[in-house]
Motif scaffolding. Sequence first.
Motif, PDB file in Angstrom:
ATOM      1  N   PHE A   4      -0.680   4.685  -0.713  1.00 57.14           N
ATOM      2  CA  PHE A   4      -1.506   5.174   0.611  1.00 57.14           C
ATOM      3  C   PHE A   4      -0.304   5.733   1.449  1.00 57.14           C
ATOM      4  CE2 PHE A   4      -3.964   2.510  -2.641  1.00 57.14           C
ATOM      5  CZ  PHE A   4      -5.180   3.063  -1.819  1.00 57.14           C
ATOM      6  N   ALA A  44      -6.558   0.505   7.307  1.00 58.74           N
ATOM      7  CA  ALA A  44      -7.334  -0.134   7.012  1.00 58.74           C
ATOM      8  C   ALA A  44      -7.177  -1.066   6.945  1.00 58.74           C
ATOM      9  CB  ALA A  44      -6.952  -0.389   5.347  1.00 58.74           C
ATOM     10  N   ILE A  96      -3.002   5.295   7.053  1.00 57.24           N
ATOM     11  CA  ILE A  96      -3.974   5.194   5.619  1.00 57.24           C
ATOM     12  C   ILE A  96      -4.205   2.857   6.185  1.00 57.24           C
ATOM     13  CG2 ILE A  96      -5.480   4.240   3.925  1.00 57.24           C
ATOM     14  CD1 ILE A  96      -6.167   7.013   5.442  1.00 57.24           C
ATOM     15  N   GLY A 111      -8.279   4.230  -4.826  1.00 54.60           N
ATOM     16  CA  GLY A 111      -8.500   4.787  -4.151  1.00 54.60           C
ATOM     17  C   GLY A 111      -8.768   3.882  -2.695  1.00 54.60           C
ATOM     18  N   THR A 112      -9.070   5.231  -1.596  1.00 58.87           N
ATOM     19  CA  THR A 112      -9.429   4.268  -0.104  1.00 58.87           C
ATOM     20  C   THR A 112     -10.743   3.641   0.072  1.00 58.87           C
ATOM     21  OG1 THR A 112      -7.830   6.247   0.843  1.00 58.87           O
ATOM     22  CG2 THR A 112     -10.064   4.575   2.372  1.00 58.87           C
ATOM     23  N   LEU A 145      -9.830   0.232  -1.061  1.00 57.13           N
ATOM     24  CA  LEU A 145      -9.501  -0.561  -0.043  1.00 57.13           C
ATOM     25  C   LEU A 145     -10.142  -1.036   1.215  1.00 57.13           C
ATOM     26  CD1 LEU A 145      -6.866  -1.099   1.475  1.00 57.13           C
ATOM     27  CD2 LEU A 145      -6.054   1.068   1.724  1.00 57.13           C
ATOM     28  N   PHE A 146     -10.735   0.014   1.422  1.00 58.22           N
ATOM     29  CA  PHE A 146     -11.407  -0.475   3.016  1.00 58.22           C
ATOM     30  C   PHE A 146     -12.726  -1.852   2.334  1.00 58.22           C
ATOM     31  CE2 PHE A 146      -9.444   2.946   4.530  1.00 58.22           C
ATOM     32  CZ  PHE A 146      -9.581   2.648   6.528  1.00 58.22           C
ATOM     33  N   LEU A 153       0.973  -1.348  -0.072  1.00 55.43           N
ATOM     34  CA  LEU A 153      -0.059   0.118  -0.294  1.00 55.43           C
ATOM     35  C   LEU A 153       0.838   1.053  -0.016  1.00 55.43           C
ATOM     36  CD1 LEU A 153      -2.961  -1.651   3.114  1.00 55.43           C
ATOM     37  CD2 LEU A 153      -3.004  -1.121  -0.141  1.00 55.43           C
TER      38      LEU A 153
END
Length: 436
Positions: free
Chosen positions: A285, A293, A289, A340-341, A344-345, A280
């Motif tokens: 990232f 995650a 973050i 993007g975040t 990822l989540f 990441l």
Amino acid sequence: MLYHAPAMLEQSEPKARAGRKFFYGWVLVAVAVVTGGFNTGVGTWALTVFAKPMTEELEWSRTLFFLALTIYTAVASFLSPIVGPWRDTTRGPRVLMLGGAILIGLSLITLKWVDSLWEYYLFYGVLAAIGSLGIGEALTQAILPKWFIRKRGRAMGIAVMGGGLGPLFAPLTLHTIMSFVGWRDTWLIMGIAVIVVLVPLSFLVRTRPEDIGLLPDGETRPPNEPARAAEQQPRPRPPDEYSLTRSEAVRSPAFWLIILAYGLGGLGMRGFQVNWIPYLQDMGFATAIGALAITAYGVCTVTVRPLWGLLGDRFPVRSLTFVQSTLTASSILLLIYVVGTPMLFAFMILFGVTMGGSFILRPLLVANYFGRNHLGAITGMMRPFNGFTGAIGPVFVAAIYDLHGSYFWSFVMVMIGFAMTGAVILLAKPPRPRGT
């Protein structure tokens, strides 16, 4: 042989009182939760936080850094068949946990002063690995199934939540501590925490309920009732369960198919996850973050495990494993193509929900297939084979990165491994008792 209460239980019958509202097995469940968190925190998730600062300061490649985890897994796997039978003895698990907690704690403390690879490999790869044989999986795979039969799925589902505490707390907690004191003192603090928490808990460990005059699942006989009269009257009792010896288990096809199935998925158990934060970071990232995650993954994989355990009490574990493995494999596509975040989540949540099932379904399958009497010896014999891919996983993933500057193909191989786990486990039919 079919399960029956041993003769020694009849002599200690006054200890098992009718109407007992609390069963000591749940104490062991709580101990397993705590030790499981430390086991995965030390054995997997700590390295994902230490990777970048240690490799940059000491000028090691990621392959050399994660080789310690390969050594860790190999040492623990090699010694497991030797230690396994001790887990079936009356005092063995307690002594193993006490010695393991002390050894792990001291080995982590010494990492504060590490400056060379051989020191790192010795303290973490060898000494911490030896200590790990007494905690974590030893309780969930070999001890708890002896305490529960009817409620095995729900008890083990709660117990393996501890393993999920590693990703839930380790990355974010260690990253926070490291930001204040640096990576060397973070090792020191972690080692002290292991000793302070796990040493007292080791004195609570008991191998089987019969050792203290109880029956699995908390079943009891009415007080002052003769044993023979009690057997003639209807009363709650654990269901019959056939137990194989280690030699009988090794001769069954199911034993080898289970080993093959989880060996194929072994790359995804350690080599995959410990590279998440470095991956990441390479994808742009921030470390915070990535750690957050992984914490989300930890929350999901912890909270869902009791549900998988309840499902394991109601549906065939083989079928559940196929569904779980297939979904886990599919979720990796989200990480490979992460943008993007939110994406990822989404991966961390889906992977956490599905992967959480693996930690309960695997030991539940082994316990249900081979019975409870010789689980320490049987799981000890399984570990070297399953540990092979777990041992090469960290180096395999890191080496592909060092060669190609990308994790793409290693992540694809992990995905295929998880998919094959589900396919092979469908072939593993339960062993048939002698004479049937």
